[in-house]
Design a protein around this motif. Structure first.
Motif, mmCIF file in Angstrom:
data_model
loop_
_atom_site.group_PDB
_atom_site.id
_atom_site.type_symbol
_atom_site.label_atom_id
_atom_site.label_comp_id
_atom_site.label_asym_id
_atom_site.label_seq_id
_atom_site.Cartn_x
_atom_site.Cartn_y
_atom_site.Cartn_z
ATOM 1 N N VAL A 161 0.876 -1.171 0.000
ATOM 2 C CA VAL A 161 0.000 0.000 0.000
ATOM 3 C C VAL A 161 0.916 1.224 0.000
ATOM 4 C CG1 VAL A 161 -1.825 1.265 1.185
ATOM 5 C CG2 VAL A 161 -1.779 -1.243 1.292
ATOM 6 N N LEU A 162 0.864 1.995 -1.089
ATOM 7 C CA LEU A 162 1.766 3.128 -1.266
ATOM 8 C C LEU A 162 1.131 4.433 -0.810
ATOM 9 C CD1 LEU A 162 2.985 2.218 -4.869
ATOM 10 C CD2 LEU A 162 4.174 1.746 -2.726
ATOM 11 N N GLN A 163 1.975 5.447 -0.692
ATOM 12 C CA GLN A 163 1.476 6.781 -0.343
ATOM 13 C C GLN A 163 0.546 7.297 -1.436
ATOM 14 O OE1 GLN A 163 4.567 9.685 0.132
ATOM 15 N NE2 GLN A 163 3.166 11.364 0.529
ATOM 16 N N GLU A 164 0.950 7.105 -2.699
ATOM 17 C CA GLU A 164 0.096 7.491 -3.820
ATOM 18 C C GLU A 164 -0.710 6.281 -4.257
ATOM 19 O OE1 GLU A 164 0.334 9.253 -8.386
ATOM 20 O OE2 GLU A 164 2.170 8.748 -7.295
ATOM 21 N N ALA A 165 -2.022 6.366 -4.115
ATOM 22 C CA ALA A 165 -2.888 5.248 -4.486
ATOM 23 C C ALA A 165 -3.001 5.190 -6.009
ATOM 24 C CB ALA A 165 -4.263 5.421 -3.857
ATOM 25 N N ILE A 166 -2.457 4.140 -6.602
ATOM 26 C CA ILE A 166 -2.460 3.997 -8.058
ATOM 27 C C ILE A 166 -3.682 3.190 -8.483
ATOM 28 C CG2 ILE A 166 -1.211 3.178 -10.077
ATOM 29 C CD1 ILE A 166 0.193 5.444 -8.617
ATOM 30 N N LEU A 167 -4.564 3.829 -9.235
ATOM 31 C CA LEU A 167 -5.722 3.150 -9.810
ATOM 32 C C LEU A 167 -5.679 3.323 -11.330
ATOM 33 C CD1 LEU A 167 -8.560 4.289 -7.353
ATOM 34 C CD2 LEU A 167 -7.234 2.170 -7.276
ATOM 35 N N PHE A 168 -6.426 2.447 -12.027
ATOM 36 C CA PHE A 168 -6.445 2.487 -13.482
ATOM 37 C C PHE A 168 -7.864 2.759 -13.975
ATOM 38 C CE2 PHE A 168 -3.048 -0.430 -12.199
ATOM 39 C CZ PHE A 168 -1.960 0.217 -12.766
ATOM 40 N N SER A 169 -7.965 3.319 -15.171
ATOM 41 C CA SER A 169 -9.281 3.550 -15.759
ATOM 42 C C SER A 169 -10.049 2.235 -15.797
ATOM 43 C CB SER A 169 -9.134 4.108 -17.179
ATOM 44 O OG SER A 169 -8.480 5.352 -17.151
ATOM 45 N N GLY A 170 -11.310 2.310 -15.428
ATOM 46 C CA GLY A 170 -12.127 1.103 -15.331
ATOM 47 C C GLY A 170 -13.041 1.223 -14.120
ATOM 48 N N SER B 297 -9.425 9.570 -10.975
ATOM 49 C CA SER B 297 -9.719 10.998 -10.838
ATOM 50 C C SER B 297 -11.120 11.284 -10.294
ATOM 51 C CB SER B 297 -9.556 11.691 -12.199
ATOM 52 O OG SER B 297 -10.441 11.120 -13.157
ATOM 53 N N MET B 298 -12.035 10.306 -10.375
ATOM 54 C CA MET B 298 -13.404 10.527 -9.888
ATOM 55 C C MET B 298 -13.543 10.291 -8.385
ATOM 56 S SD MET B 298 -14.640 11.378 -12.749
ATOM 57 C CE MET B 298 -16.378 11.534 -12.328
ATOM 58 N N LEU B 299 -12.447 9.889 -7.733
ATOM 59 C CA LEU B 299 -12.500 9.564 -6.303
ATOM 60 C C LEU B 299 -11.622 10.525 -5.510
ATOM 61 C CD1 LEU B 299 -12.067 5.686 -6.583
ATOM 62 C CD2 LEU B 299 -14.216 6.964 -6.495
ATOM 63 N N SER B 300 -11.928 10.640 -4.223
ATOM 64 C CA SER B 300 -11.092 11.443 -3.329
ATOM 65 C C SER B 300 -9.844 10.638 -2.960
ATOM 66 C CB SER B 300 -11.863 11.799 -2.066
ATOM 67 O OG SER B 300 -12.081 10.628 -1.272
ATOM 68 N N GLY B 301 -8.863 11.331 -2.358
ATOM 69 C CA GLY B 301 -7.638 10.649 -1.956
ATOM 70 C C GLY B 301 -7.906 9.531 -0.964
ATOM 71 N N GLY B 302 -8.779 9.782 0.004
ATOM 72 C CA GLY B 302 -9.094 8.760 1.000
ATOM 73 C C GLY B 302 -9.807 7.563 0.387
ATOM 74 N N LEU C 157 -9.457 1.839 -1.486
ATOM 75 C CA LEU C 157 -9.530 0.818 -2.544
ATOM 76 C C LEU C 157 -8.237 0.013 -2.627
ATOM 77 C CD1 LEU C 157 -11.351 2.415 -5.603
ATOM 78 C CD2 LEU C 157 -12.169 0.635 -4.080
ATOM 79 N N THR C 158 -7.095 0.684 -2.465
ATOM 80 C CA THR C 158 -5.832 -0.051 -2.518
ATOM 81 C C THR C 158 -5.710 -0.984 -1.317
ATOM 82 O OG1 THR C 158 -4.581 1.686 -1.347
ATOM 83 C CG2 THR C 158 -4.706 1.850 -3.727
ATOM 84 N N ILE C 159 -6.265 -0.577 -0.179
ATOM 85 C CA ILE C 159 -6.263 -1.454 0.997
ATOM 86 C C ILE C 159 -7.215 -2.630 0.774
ATOM 87 C CG2 ILE C 159 -6.797 -1.577 3.464
ATOM 88 C CD1 ILE C 159 -5.952 1.403 3.619
ATOM 89 N N THR C 160 -8.333 -2.380 0.094
ATOM 90 C CA THR C 160 -9.245 -3.468 -0.277
ATOM 91 C C THR C 160 -8.520 -4.501 -1.115
ATOM 92 O OG1 THR C 160 -11.120 -1.929 -0.288
ATOM 93 C CG2 THR C 160 -11.426 -4.028 -1.421
ATOM 94 N N ARG C 161 -7.724 -4.028 -2.069
ATOM 95 C CA ARG C 161 -6.926 -4.939 -2.899
ATOM 96 C C ARG C 161 -5.993 -5.777 -2.028
ATOM 97 N NH1 ARG C 161 -5.288 -0.997 -7.822
ATOM 98 N NH2 ARG C 161 -3.709 -0.343 -6.354
ATOM 99 N N ALA C 162 -5.368 -5.123 -1.057
ATOM 100 C CA ALA C 162 -4.432 -5.842 -0.189
ATOM 101 C C ALA C 162 -5.158 -6.902 0.637
ATOM 102 C CB ALA C 162 -3.700 -4.858 0.716
ATOM 103 N N PHE C 163 -6.346 -6.575 1.159
ATOM 104 C CA PHE C 163 -7.127 -7.564 1.898
ATOM 105 C C PHE C 163 -7.457 -8.757 1.011
ATOM 106 C CE2 PHE C 163 -8.259 -4.424 5.265
ATOM 107 C CZ PHE C 163 -8.118 -5.251 6.373
#
Length: 595
Positions: free
Chosen positions: A425-434, A481-486, A491-497
């Protein structure tokens, strides 16, 4: 030529497409050769005597001309049309099949590259090689691989016919070839060099554009629009100049070869006219030879154009295989096994690391971590914290020493199995279009709906997801871009779980969030860390007071190791960091109260 031979290896599996296309091409170009002979026959047998024949003979001639014309039309309809269809279908299928394989293999190769490759190459430049350069390779297939065989065969076939008709006229027709070859050789190499310059400039420009577009808000914030527009204009002008050089060379190639091809028929008509006047040729033979001459020079003219296409394509092919020739710094050994049943013990044994010979980042790191322990790394920027944790999943390889998981060197495991057991889980949450769901499934591609829901609930993400009308199918936009930083971080933590790793890396996962989001995420991280060996890079010391060990790094070396209390008692570097942060917090709070 080495790159060209490698390119041909991609063509080899589809050799039968070339045969089909060549067969169709032969029909397309050979059948029209019947017409000059038919025209010669009409002229010499019928039309020359048209003024002096009687009505009965004229009627017979009309019937024969009508019959042969109808047969030729039928041949065109039933043979020529299918031949043209086959020619273009299979030449296109060849091009698309080879380009698909080449682009797919290049993408897979780029995916296997180590992190250092992406450190040294702009993402926009990588995309240029993958899209623009390979698209130029397609021109080679569409024009060269089929036309060269078709045109070569047609030239030989036509030469046989023309030599049988008149040897002298044929030799005169061939007189332009030496000049033609000189032009091809001279211009071809210059076109290739020019094309390389163009493609390199496009790569550099695309890299810059991608950076500037992703940082558009920064440009606007500092009112740098004019400066960036001027910089873009300079690069565009440079690309324009390179392109114009290529255009001029192509124009010169077309003009010079066009002159040769256009002047030759003039000479042929002059000489053939003299032959007709001397009784050596009939008008029909002269007309037929002239028609064949046009057919003969047509493939030669295509060869001239092919010279430019070949040179441009070779420049792109060389750039594509230049990427293939770069090997990953991090590679699996042939004997690498699968990492399974991980307990989570991690040991750094005499580890040193440098990005290059002149930039040593870590020196003699020795650290032993028991399964389930929580380890925090603390230190100033540039101390080597992120570099150290990036060595665990082998984003980079150690320069010296070794890292062990459950007492076995991580280089003994396949990269896939190693990374499947490490959650990040990084400081910058990396998400992809989709969609949200598609991004979550990066944690486990075959997860069930129930598993996704449970992971989202554990990460405190389920509630905000269900507030969207489309739920888990909601589109996140480019880079989320459609989501807030939190929201992105949850979501990245969800991926980790969902991935359920034995080892967890948290790289300043809450440092860029507001207090409310930080509390929600800290709560979900506490759940995530339970029972897992966890490495935490922390800027805020308040988030790591309860970890099992705090490791203080300075200039790439471990200076202090201990619990929060133990390090405070040592009154060393960690104590200094602690005082700086909490004195600032106390000062800020006092000022707020006084206001």
């Amino acid at each position: 030529m080495s790159s060209f031979k490698r390119f041909l290896a991609y063509v080899k599996p589809y050799w039968y497409y070339i045969l089909f296309a060549a067969f169709g091409g032969m029909i397309k170009f050979v059948l029209p050769m019947i017409f000059p002979q038919l025209m010669r026959y009409f002229m010499d047998e019928f039309l020359v005597n048209a003024a002096v024949i009687n009505d009965t003979l004229r009627s017979e001639y009309v019937s024969k001309i009508s019959y042969y014309s109808a047969v030729l039309i039928a041949v065109y309809f039933f043979i020529w049309i299918p031949g043209v269809y086959i020619r273009h279908k299979y030449s296109g299928k060849l091009a698309q099949s080879v380009i698909f394989d080449l682009r797919y293999n290049l993408y897979r190769h780029i995916q296997r590259m180590s992190a250092s490759y992406f450190d040294h190459n702009k993402s926009g430049g990588i995309v240029t090689r993958l899209i623009s350069d390979i698209q130029m390779c397609q021109n080679m297939l569409g024009n060269a691989m089929t036309n060269i065989w078709i045109d070569g065969s047609i030239l030989l076939f036509l030469l046989v016919i023309m030599f049988k008709m008149d040897v002298v006229l044929t030799l005169i027709s061939l007189a332009i070839l030496p000049f033609y070859i000189i032009i091809i050789k001279t211009i071809g190499q210059r076109v290739k060099r020019s094309s390389l310059l163009v493609q390199n400039e496009i790569e550099d420009m695309q890299g810059d554009i991608q950076e500037k577009i992703s940082g558009a808000n920064v440009i606007r914030a500092f009112t740098m629009e004019k400066q960036e527009a001027d910089r873009f204009a300079q690069k565009s002008r440079k690309l324009f100049d390179f392109n114009m050089t290529r255009v001029k060379l192509s124009a010169a190639n077309n003009a010079l070869n066009g002159f040769l091809i256009k002047i030759a028929p003039v000479i042929i008509v002059w000489f053939a006219s003299l032959s007709v006047l001397n009784g050596r040729l009939t008008i029909g033979e002269m007309t037929a030879f002239y028609a064949y001459l046009g057919m003969f020079y047509m493939p030669i003219e295509r060869f001239s154009q092919l010279n430019v296409v070949f040179s441009n394509s070779m420049a792109a092919i060389e750039r594509v295989f230049e990427v293939f020739d770069q090997t990953p710094d991090v590679q699996e050994s042939n004997s690498a096994g699968k990492l399974e049943n991980v307990k989570g013990a991690v040991e750094f044994r005499n580890v040193s690391f440098a990005y290059n010979e002149n930039e040593k980042i870590l020196t003699d790191i020795n650290l032993k971590v028991e399964p389930g322990e929580k380890i925090a790394f603390v230190g100033a920027s540039g101390a080597g914290k992120s570099s150290l944790v990036n060595l665990i999943p082998r984003f980079y390889d150690v320069s010296a020493g070794e890292i062990l998981i459950d007492n076995q060197d991580i280089r003994d495991f396949t990269l896939k199995s190693l990374r499947e057991n490490i959650g990040i889980v990084l400081q910058e949450a990396i998400l992809f279009s989709g969609s949200l769901k598609e991004n979550i499934l990066y944690g486990k591609k075959d997860a069930t709906a129930d598993e996704i829901i449970k992971a989202a609930q554990a990460a405190n993400a389920y509630d905000f997801i269900m507030e969207f009308e489309a739920g888990f199918e909601t589109e996140v936009g480019e880079r989320g871009s459609m989501l807030s930083g939190g929201q992105k971080q949850r979501l990245t933590i969800t991926r980790a779980f969902l991935s359920d790793p034995a080892i967890l890396i948290l790289d300043e996962a809450t440092s860029a969030l507001d207090s409310r989001s930080e509390n929600l995420i800290q709560e979900s991280l506490e759940k995530l860390m339970e029972g897992r060996t966890t490495f935490i890079i922390a800027h805020r010391l308040s988030t790591i007071m309860n970890v099992d060990k705090i490791v203080v790094l300075e200039n790439g070396k471990i200076k202090e190791v201990g619990t929060h209390q133990q390090l405070l008692q040592q009154n060393g570097i960690y104590t200094q960091y602690f005082k700086e942060q909490f004195q600032e917090a106390i000062k800020y709070s006092t000022e707020e109260l006084s206001d």
